[in-house]
Design a protein around this motif. Structure first.
Motif, PDB file in Angstrom:
ATOM      1  N   PHE A 158       0.901  -1.124   0.008  1.00 57.77           N
ATOM      2  CA  PHE A 158       0.066  -0.004  -0.094  1.00 57.77           C
ATOM      3  C   PHE A 158       1.016   1.146   0.012  1.00 57.77           C
ATOM      4  O   PHE A 158       1.081   1.844   1.015  1.00 57.77           O
ATOM      5  CB  PHE A 158      -0.843   0.066   1.186  1.00 57.77           C
ATOM      6  N   SER A 159       1.506   1.442  -1.330  1.00 56.97           N
ATOM      7  CA  SER A 159       2.487   2.436  -1.268  1.00 56.97           C
ATOM      8  C   SER A 159       1.959   3.846  -1.766  1.00 56.97           C
ATOM      9  O   SER A 159       1.394   4.004  -2.899  1.00 56.97           O
ATOM     10  CB  SER A 159       3.624   1.812  -2.158  1.00 56.97           C
ATOM     11  N   GLU A 160       2.373   4.892  -1.099  1.00 61.23           N
ATOM     12  CA  GLU A 160       1.883   6.267  -1.387  1.00 61.23           C
ATOM     13  C   GLU A 160       0.514   6.194  -1.795  1.00 61.23           C
ATOM     14  O   GLU A 160       0.326   7.126  -2.851  1.00 61.23           O
ATOM     15  CB  GLU A 160       2.794   6.699  -2.365  1.00 61.23           C
ATOM     16  N   VAL A 161      -0.512   5.648  -0.925  1.00 62.29           N
ATOM     17  CA  VAL A 161      -1.831   5.669  -1.260  1.00 62.29           C
ATOM     18  C   VAL A 161      -2.653   6.644  -0.375  1.00 62.29           C
ATOM     19  O   VAL A 161      -3.622   7.251  -0.676  1.00 62.29           O
ATOM     20  CB  VAL A 161      -2.431   4.215  -1.689  1.00 62.29           C
ATOM     21  N   ILE A 162      -2.319   5.979   1.053  1.00 60.99           N
ATOM     22  CA  ILE A 162      -3.335   6.627   1.776  1.00 60.99           C
ATOM     23  C   ILE A 162      -3.544   7.994   2.217  1.00 60.99           C
ATOM     24  O   ILE A 162      -4.522   8.674   2.613  1.00 60.99           O
ATOM     25  CB  ILE A 162      -2.767   6.027   3.279  1.00 60.99           C
ATOM     26  N   GLU A 163      -2.378   8.751   1.804  1.00 67.71           N
ATOM     27  CA  GLU A 163      -2.438  10.099   1.809  1.00 67.71           C
ATOM     28  C   GLU A 163      -3.162  10.763   0.669  1.00 67.71           C
ATOM     29  O   GLU A 163      -3.762  11.940   0.591  1.00 67.71           O
ATOM     30  CB  GLU A 163      -1.129  10.811   1.677  1.00 67.71           C
ATOM     31  N   HIS A 164      -3.966   9.848  -0.099  1.00 66.50           N
ATOM     32  CA  HIS A 164      -4.815  10.524  -1.292  1.00 66.50           C
ATOM     33  C   HIS A 164      -6.284  10.087  -1.048  1.00 66.50           C
ATOM     34  O   HIS A 164      -7.038  10.405  -1.850  1.00 66.50           O
ATOM     35  CB  HIS A 164      -4.541   9.855  -2.464  1.00 66.50           C
ATOM     36  N   LEU A 165      -6.468   9.445   0.190  1.00 69.84           N
ATOM     37  CA  LEU A 165      -7.889   9.251   0.208  1.00 69.84           C
ATOM     38  C   LEU A 165      -8.833  10.071   0.941  1.00 69.84           C
ATOM     39  O   LEU A 165      -8.370  10.704   2.054  1.00 69.84           O
ATOM     40  CB  LEU A 165      -7.555   7.895   1.005  1.00 69.84           C
ATOM     41  N   VAL A 166      -9.966  10.020   0.493  1.00 67.87           N
ATOM     42  CA  VAL A 166     -10.973  10.578   1.447  1.00 67.87           C
ATOM     43  C   VAL A 166     -11.675   9.969   2.583  1.00 67.87           C
ATOM     44  O   VAL A 166     -11.781  10.396   3.564  1.00 67.87           O
ATOM     45  CB  VAL A 166     -12.295  10.919   0.366  1.00 67.87           C
ATOM     46  N   ASP A 167     -11.715   8.430   2.346  1.00 70.56           N
ATOM     47  CA  ASP A 167     -11.964   7.804   3.566  1.00 70.56           C
ATOM     48  C   ASP A 167     -10.989   6.694   3.899  1.00 70.56           C
ATOM     49  O   ASP A 167     -11.143   5.446   3.312  1.00 70.56           O
ATOM     50  CB  ASP A 167     -13.510   7.046   3.086  1.00 70.56           C
ATOM     51  N   PRO A 168      -9.822   7.072   4.439  1.00 74.85           N
ATOM     52  CA  PRO A 168      -8.728   6.059   4.792  1.00 74.85           C
ATOM     53  C   PRO A 168      -9.351   4.921   5.941  1.00 74.85           C
ATOM     54  O   PRO A 168      -8.764   3.658   5.645  1.00 74.85           O
ATOM     55  CB  PRO A 168      -7.718   6.672   5.420  1.00 74.85           C
ATOM     56  N   ASP A 169     -10.492   5.110   6.721  1.00 76.45           N
ATOM     57  CA  ASP A 169     -10.946   4.037   7.473  1.00 76.45           C
ATOM     58  C   ASP A 169     -11.669   3.112   6.914  1.00 76.45           C
ATOM     59  O   ASP A 169     -11.364   1.767   7.011  1.00 76.45           O
ATOM     60  CB  ASP A 169     -12.110   4.834   8.488  1.00 76.45           C
ATOM     61  N   THR A 170     -12.433   3.374   5.850  1.00 75.08           N
ATOM     62  CA  THR A 170     -12.819   2.374   4.920  1.00 75.08           C
ATOM     63  C   THR A 170     -11.804   1.443   4.224  1.00 75.08           C
ATOM     64  O   THR A 170     -11.793   0.339   4.124  1.00 75.08           O
ATOM     65  CB  THR A 170     -14.094   2.839   4.032  1.00 75.08           C
ATOM     66  N   ALA A 171     -10.841   2.155   3.909  1.00 70.30           N
ATOM     67  CA  ALA A 171      -9.709   1.379   2.946  1.00 70.30           C
ATOM     68  C   ALA A 171      -8.771   0.744   3.798  1.00 70.30           C
ATOM     69  O   ALA A 171      -8.938  -0.768   3.412  1.00 70.30           O
ATOM     70  CB  ALA A 171      -8.727   2.596   2.425  1.00 70.30           C
ATOM     71  N   LEU A 172      -8.511   0.791   5.119  1.00 69.88           N
ATOM     72  CA  LEU A 172      -8.054  -0.259   5.910  1.00 69.88           C
ATOM     73  C   LEU A 172      -8.773  -1.232   6.397  1.00 69.88           C
ATOM     74  O   LEU A 172      -8.637  -2.427   6.576  1.00 69.88           O
ATOM     75  CB  LEU A 172      -7.371   0.574   6.977  1.00 69.88           C
ATOM     76  N   ALA A 173     -10.177  -0.960   6.515  1.00 69.05           N
ATOM     77  CA  ALA A 173     -11.083  -1.960   6.645  1.00 69.05           C
ATOM     78  C   ALA A 173     -11.099  -3.215   5.794  1.00 69.05           C
ATOM     79  O   ALA A 173     -11.349  -4.428   6.091  1.00 69.05           O
ATOM     80  CB  ALA A 173     -12.438  -1.293   7.289  1.00 69.05           C
ATOM     81  N   GLU A 174     -11.136  -2.699   4.425  1.00 68.03           N
ATOM     82  CA  GLU A 174     -11.247  -3.470   3.176  1.00 68.03           C
ATOM     83  C   GLU A 174      -9.822  -4.197   3.075  1.00 68.03           C
ATOM     84  O   GLU A 174      -9.917  -5.178   2.839  1.00 68.03           O
ATOM     85  CB  GLU A 174     -11.569  -2.610   2.012  1.00 68.03           C
ATOM     86  N   ILE A 175      -8.957  -3.522   3.358  1.00 60.94           N
ATOM     87  CA  ILE A 175      -7.543  -4.497   3.373  1.00 60.94           C
ATOM     88  C   ILE A 175      -7.619  -5.458   4.425  1.00 60.94           C
ATOM     89  O   ILE A 175      -7.052  -6.560   4.139  1.00 60.94           O
ATOM     90  CB  ILE A 175      -6.458  -3.412   3.470  1.00 60.94           C
ATOM     91  N   ARG A 176      -8.052  -4.972   5.800  1.00 62.64           N
ATOM     92  CA  ARG A 176      -7.869  -6.023   6.459  1.00 62.64           C
ATOM     93  C   ARG A 176      -8.894  -7.235   6.142  1.00 62.64           C
ATOM     94  O   ARG A 176      -8.507  -8.438   6.492  1.00 62.64           O
ATOM     95  CB  ARG A 176      -8.339  -5.514   7.754  1.00 62.64           C
ATOM     96  N   ARG A 177     -10.133  -7.021   5.542  1.00 61.49           N
ATOM     97  CA  ARG A 177     -11.019  -8.115   5.213  1.00 61.49           C
ATOM     98  C   ARG A 177     -10.251  -8.905   4.148  1.00 61.49           C
ATOM     99  O   ARG A 177     -10.561 -10.143   4.184  1.00 61.49           O
ATOM    100  CB  ARG A 177     -12.199  -7.408   4.561  1.00 61.49           C
ATOM    101  N   VAL A 178      -9.572  -8.537   3.211  1.00 61.71           N
ATOM    102  CA  VAL A 178      -9.206  -9.253   2.114  1.00 61.71           C
ATOM    103  C   VAL A 178      -7.741 -10.064   2.540  1.00 61.71           C
ATOM    104  O   VAL A 178      -7.179 -10.771   2.037  1.00 61.71           O
ATOM    105  CB  VAL A 178      -8.943  -8.554   0.817  1.00 61.71           C
ATOM    106  N   LEU A 179      -7.123  -9.573   3.645  1.00 66.18           N
ATOM    107  CA  LEU A 179      -6.016 -10.424   4.205  1.00 66.18           C
ATOM    108  C   LEU A 179      -6.386 -11.430   5.078  1.00 66.18           C
ATOM    109  O   LEU A 179      -7.284 -11.375   5.815  1.00 66.18           O
ATOM    110  CB  LEU A 179      -5.128  -9.339   5.223  1.00 66.18           C
TER     111      LEU A 179
END
Length: 242
Positions: free
Chosen positions: A113-134
């Motif tokens: 997840f390289s140089e992405v999180i700083e571009h997100l409107v909703d980083p909370d949902t993003a990390l939740a989705e990453i956790r789900r697919v791991l």
């Protein structure tokens, strides 16, 4: 820098613009890949699935691939233009948004997840989705600019907008630099640790990396700052799903 799904129409147009940079620096990519290769182990018996989420044009994954030989690397991005370019580097790509990844639960052993999180409107949902697919115990390798980088501390004291921060998608105002890169959020090391932990991960390590945009005379100092993540230009975080 990589890109992923923005929701605001103006942001969508920005990230579909071919002129917007879509690749992380090779130095930090290699640093992340070395850590991940050690964590995953050799692929001779158990090949692993690695998702490069926000893969951009695929150059970061291509840089990491020699260290991840035998593992299956899949590029994921929202930008169709970026994925078209990524397919020249990656055998597998998926178009999807971080608010709802088109992937099964517990399908991946690791996420880049390289140089992405700083571009997100909703980083909370993003990390939740990453956790789900791991899968349980799966690895997250995240990189992002450091708001508290050594030069940003000096710039703020002088009343200058910090490097990496943006006030407009159309032009640079009040900060050093020449490129508008669409950063919406910035993190200090402490904030990043707390945020990732709250999202259901255990932080394994946090390291620093240099930034290619630092003026050449200051690059030796920037490399020295990597010894202390609190002062480094780029934060490299390794976490595991709990």
């Amino acid at each position: 820098m990589t890109t992923t799904a923005p929701h605001h129409p103006g942001l969508r147009d920005f990230y579909e613009n071919p002129a917007v940079p879509v690749a992380s620096g090779p130095s930090r990519t290699l640093r992340q890949a070395r850590v991940l290769a050690t964590a995953l182990g050799p692929a001779t018996r158990h090949p692993r699935t690695v998702l490069d989420i926000g893969c951009g044009d695929g150059t970061a994954a291509a840089t990491a691939a020699p260290l991840l030989t035998g593992h299956r690397v899949i590029g994921v991005d929202w930008s169709q233009d970026a994925l078209t370019r990524a397919r020249t580097h990656l055998p597998y790509t998926v178009r999807g948004e971080l608010t709802a990844l088109p992937l099964r639960t517990a399908v991946a052993d690791a996420v880049l997840f390289s140089e992405v999180i700083e571009h997100l409107v909703d980083p909370d949902t993003a990390l939740a989705e990453i956790r789900r697919v791991l899968r349980p115990g799966g690895h997250l390798m995240l990189s992002t600019p450091n708001l508290a980088a050594w030069y940003n501390r000096a710039l703020l004291l002088a009343g200058v907008q910090p490097v990496f921060s943006e006030v407009s998608l159309r032009a640079i105002h009040g900060r050093p630099g020449k490129e508008v890169v669409g950063h919406l959020r910035l993190y200090t090391p402490r904030a990043l640790r707390e945020f990732v932990t709250a999202a259901g991960f255990e932080v394994v390590g946090l390291k620093g990396a240099p930034f290619h945009g630092v003026p050449r005379p200051l690059r030796p100092l920037d490399r020295l700052a990597c010894a202390r993540p609190q002062l480094a230009s780029i934060l490299l975080l390794h976490a595991r799903k709990t």
